[in-house]
Structure formats: structure tokens, C-alpha cells
Design an enzyme around this catalytic site. Structure first.
Site, short mmCIF file in Angstrom:
data_model
loop_
_atom_site.label_atom_id
_atom_site.label_comp_id
_atom_site.label_asym_id
_atom_site.label_seq_id
_atom_site.Cartn_x
_atom_site.Cartn_y
_atom_site.Cartn_z
N HIS A 58 0.86 -1.20 0.00
CA HIS A 58 0.00 0.00 0.00
C HIS A 58 0.89 1.24 0.00
O HIS A 58 1.48 1.58 1.02
CB HIS A 58 -0.90 0.01 1.25
CG HIS A 58 -1.84 1.18 1.30
ND1 HIS A 58 -3.18 1.02 1.54
CD2 HIS A 58 -1.66 2.51 1.14
CE1 HIS A 58 -3.78 2.19 1.54
NE2 HIS A 58 -2.86 3.13 1.30
N HIS B 258 1.42 5.46 -1.79
CA HIS B 258 1.00 6.58 -2.63
C HIS B 258 2.23 7.15 -3.31
O HIS B 258 3.10 7.71 -2.65
CB HIS B 258 0.32 7.67 -1.79
CG HIS B 258 -0.91 7.19 -1.12
ND1 HIS B 258 -2.16 7.29 -1.69
CD2 HIS B 258 -1.09 6.56 0.08
CE1 HIS B 258 -3.06 6.74 -0.87
NE2 HIS B 258 -2.44 6.30 0.20
N LYS C 266 -9.64 -0.11 -5.16
CA LYS C 266 -9.62 0.60 -3.89
C LYS C 266 -10.96 1.29 -3.61
O LYS C 266 -11.44 2.07 -4.42
CB LYS C 266 -8.50 1.65 -3.92
CG LYS C 266 -8.38 2.49 -2.65
CD LYS C 266 -7.90 1.65 -1.46
CE LYS C 266 -7.96 2.42 -0.16
NZ LYS C 266 -6.75 3.14 0.15
N HIS D 1 -10.37 1.54 2.48
CA HIS D 1 -10.11 2.54 3.50
C HIS D 1 -11.29 2.45 4.47
O HIS D 1 -12.38 2.92 4.16
CB HIS D 1 -9.99 3.95 2.91
CG HIS D 1 -9.64 4.97 3.96
ND1 HIS D 1 -8.39 5.53 4.07
CD2 HIS D 1 -10.36 5.47 4.99
CE1 HIS D 1 -8.36 6.35 5.12
NE2 HIS D 1 -9.55 6.33 5.69
N HIS E 145 -4.27 -0.30 6.28
CA HIS E 145 -3.74 0.51 7.39
C HIS E 145 -4.58 0.46 8.66
O HIS E 145 -5.06 1.48 9.13
CB HIS E 145 -3.51 1.96 6.94
CG HIS E 145 -4.59 2.58 6.09
ND1 HIS E 145 -5.91 2.63 6.47
CD2 HIS E 145 -4.54 3.17 4.87
CE1 HIS E 145 -6.61 3.22 5.53
NE2 HIS E 145 -5.81 3.55 4.54
N ASP F 193 1.54 2.79 3.47
CA ASP F 193 0.69 3.98 3.28
C ASP F 193 1.55 5.24 3.27
O ASP F 193 1.10 6.31 3.69
CB ASP F 193 -0.40 4.08 4.35
CG ASP F 193 -1.53 5.04 3.94
OD1 ASP F 193 -1.62 5.37 2.75
OD2 ASP F 193 -2.29 5.47 4.82
O1 DOR Z 1 -3.16 9.75 5.71
C1 DOR Z 1 -3.53 9.38 4.60
N1 DOR Z 1 -3.02 9.92 3.46
N2 DOR Z 1 -4.46 8.45 4.52
C2 DOR Z 1 -5.02 8.11 3.36
O2 DOR Z 1 -5.89 7.27 3.36
C3 DOR Z 1 -4.64 8.79 2.09
C4 DOR Z 1 -3.28 9.35 2.19
C5 DOR Z 1 -2.94 10.31 1.07
O3 DOR Z 1 -3.24 10.03 -0.09
O4 DOR Z 1 -2.33 11.35 1.37
ZN ZN Z 2 -3.35 5.10 1.66
#
Ligand code: DOR
Ligand code: ZN
Length: 343
Positions: free
Chosen positions: A13, A15, A98, A135, A173, A246
Site C-alpha cells: 500500500h 501513494h 480501492k 479505507h 492501514h 501507506d
Molecule cells: O493519511 C492518509 N493519506 N491516509 C489516506 O488514506 C490517504 C493518504 C494520502 O493520499 O495522502
Molecule cells: Zn493510503
């Protein structure tokens, strides 16, 4: 034990963002992980196979020379996602879909506000054994932010699993003792990822002695008791719990802001931070299963062949990292991390 060699891990997971963010994020993740499940919550959501392919190419183009890394693409479950794309997903190299409740977190504005609307998609996913990545927080304004995960489990997830008993699910998470207990009560095809920051932080680290925006993420970090339950799950050797950082980069100006963005960047030290947690818990022997075996086993992918070596050799995290013509404040900025990758 001061040195540890084990199968190269994956991040289930992450980003990576897009455009000029990728040079930093892809390098940081490829530094230690062979593969990563890439979140699709871009400003223009990745909710069809063509968009996922385009995004995958962008990521690979940002990979520094000599690095090997496989982005595992996902689709964003928006109202525009087509059942046909679900049937074609695996053949197109899509590894999951997702689900964001609309408004639950950063980049969730295209999420779902009525779960019944997506039943045909979930039906097709169940048929195709395509994992639903969740989520797990409700967005009801009357529900306290610290209770949103537990309420999601009871009000949304339990009925969802009843309706789709064979659907493969990853509750992403997880942040509470309640989530751990819930995952333990489910069949094998329901699993959870755990971040390094939820294993390391409590809400005291966010709120005591001044508000620390760089410790703000969603789900929000919880109590000491929750953190202990997460550590116990991570080091348990139970394959239902595996690594998902995450890691979520935001420019410094978005974090040190009257309305701080949710997200903690950990990719620069990810496996090292998990090693700290497992070491502290005297469970370094359980790190390989959690980081390198249970994820691929769940997703039906081969385990990695190469090894990495970690050494106990404290190093200082930089105070900031260049990011998109500005700066980002990484987790532990200006402080030390106990373990280091040596290969
Ligand atoms: O803290 C987070 N940031 N939780 C998420 O679910 C998304 C992520 C983000 O994309 O910045
Ligand atoms: Zn995330």
C-alpha cells in the site's frame, strides 16, 4: 542480532502521486521494495484500465537507471468504474480495486457514498477473485474521528462480508485493537495491512506538547493499547497481517498549514522503521513473513527471490527532502533510525 538478511520485501500500500513527484517517490520505494501496490487516488482518479496503464508507464519512466521495481496497479472504485473493466482487470495487470468512502481522506472525493450502488462491481470482483482494498472509516459527521474505523467495521464491513462471503478483502492501514480482533475473526481471504507509523505512534505523539502535523494521517493514530494490539498482530506470524506503508507524501506547506493534509511519508526509511518495531518487540525473526511472504501469498504472486540485508547502524534522517520544487518533511526528520539497508 545486529545484521539481518531476508527475502526482499514488497509494499502492499503506497501513494506515489504523479508527474514530477514520481522521481522522488519511486526512488524511495524502489530503494527497498521489489513491488508495491500503488494507490489510485490521483486528482484525476485512476478508475479504468487505460488510465492505470498510462500511470504504470509514468511510474516506470521515473525509475532510476539500474533499479528494478514492479508497480502493481489498482483501480479507484468511483461511480464511473465499469463492470467490464473488472472482468478484464487481471489480464490487464490490475491487482486490486480501492474503495474510499467519499470524503474519508486525502483524494477520496470520487469515492462511494452509497455502497449498494457498487454491488454489481463487488459481485464481479468476487467472481474474479480480485481483491477489494478498503479505507475502513465511516464519514458520518456525528462519529468521532477516533471511532471511525471501529464503526466502519460494525456498520459497513460486517454486512458487506455477509453479502459477499467469498470477496477477497484487504482492510488497509488498520489502526485499532478492534480491527485486529475483527480480522482474526474472519476467513483467510480477509486480511489487513499495517503501516510503520501506526506501529510507532500514538495520539500522544500527535497531540501532546504541541500539535505535530507531520504525525497526522488517516486513519488517525490511536491509543497505546491500540498500538500494542497492532504490534502483537504484526509480529504474530499470522499471514492475515502484512506490510503496507501507506507512505503518503505532501509538500511541507500542505502539512504545516491551518488545514493540515493527512498523510505521513515513510518510504525513505520504511523497512528500517519496521525493523525497529520488530527488534523492540524481540521478534526480528518474524519480520520476513510480515514483509516478504504474506503479502505475495495473499495476492497470489510469487515471493521475491533476491535478499536484502539490514544492519544495526543508526543514521540521521534529513531535516527535509526536495519534493516537487519545494520540500517534504519525512518521518523522523532530523532524528535517527536504528537500522540501515546495507545491500
Ligand atoms: O493519511 C492518509 N493519506 N491516509 C489516506 O488514506 C490517504 C493518504 C494520502 O493520499 O495522502
Ligand atoms: Zn493510503
Amino acid at each position: 542480532m545486529d545484521k539481518l538478511t531476508f527475502t526482499q520485501p514488497d509494499d502492499w500500500h503506497v501513494h506515489l502521486r504523479e508527474g514530477d513527484a514520481l522521481s522522488m517517490t519511486v526512488r524511495a520505494t524502489a530503494r527497498c521494495f521489489a513491488r508495491a501496490i500503488v494507490m489510485p487516488n490521483l486528482p484525476r482518479p485512476v478508475d479504468n484500465i487505460i488510465a492505470a496503464n498510462t500511470y504504470r508507464k509514468q511510474i516506470l519512466a521515473a525509475l532510476p537507471n539500474g533499479h528494478k521495481f514492479e508497480p502493481l496497479m489498482t483501480l479507484y472504485l468511483t461511480e464511473n468504474l465499469k463492470v467490464n473493466d473488472i472482468h478484464n482487470a487481471q489480464a490487464a495487470g490490475i491487482h486490486g480495486v480501492k474503495l474510499y468512502p467519499r470524503g474519508a481522506t486525502t483524494g477520496s472525493g470520487f469515492g462511494i457514498n452509497n455502497i449498494e450502488k457498487i454491488y454489481p462491481i463487488l459481485e464481479a470482483m468476487q467472481q474474479n477473485f480480485l481483491p477489494l482494498l478498503i479505507h475502513g472509516e465511516v464519514t458520518d459527521e456525528t462519529v468521532d474521528v477516533f471511532s471511525r474505523e471501529a464503526v466502519f467495521i460494525d456498520k459497513v464491513l460486517v454486512p458487506l462480508i455477509k453479502r459477499f462471503p467469498k470477496l477477497k478483502i484487504v482492510l488497509e492501514h488498520i489502526s485499532t485493537a478492534r480491527a485486529v480482533e475483527f480480522i482474526l475473526s474472519t476467513p483467510k481471504h480477509v486480511a489487513a495491512t499495517i503501516t510503520a507509523h501506526h506501529l510507532l505512534l500514538t495520539r500522544n505523539d500527535l497531540l501532546v506538547g504541541g500539535l505535530r502535523p507531520h504525525h497526522y494521517c488517516l486513519p488517525i493514530v490511536k491509543t497505546e493499547q491500540d498500538k500494542r494490539a497492532l504490534i502483537k498482530a504484526a509480529i504474530s506470524g499470522n499471514p492475515k497481517f502484512f506490510l503496507g506503508t501507506d507512505s503518503a507524501p505532501h509538500p511541507r506547506t500542505s502539512k504545516e498549514n491551518a488545514c493540515c493534509a493527512a498523510g505521513i511519508f515513510t518510504a525513505h526509511a520504511a523497512i528500517e522503521l519496521y525493523a525497529e518495531v520488530f527488534d523492540q518487540a524481540k521478534a526480528l525473526d518474524k519480520l520476513e513473513g510480515f514483509s516478504s511472504f504474506f503479502g505475495p501469498d495473499f495476492y497470489g504472486l510469487p515471493r521475491n527471490r533476491k535478499d536484502i540485508t539490514l544492519q544495526r547502524a543508526p543514521w540521521l534522517v534529513p531535516a527535509s527532502i526536495p519534493f516537487q520544487n519545494t520540500q517534504l518533511i519525512p518521518f523522523r526528520a532530523g532524528e535517527s533510525v536504528e537500522w540501515k539497508i546495507v545491500t
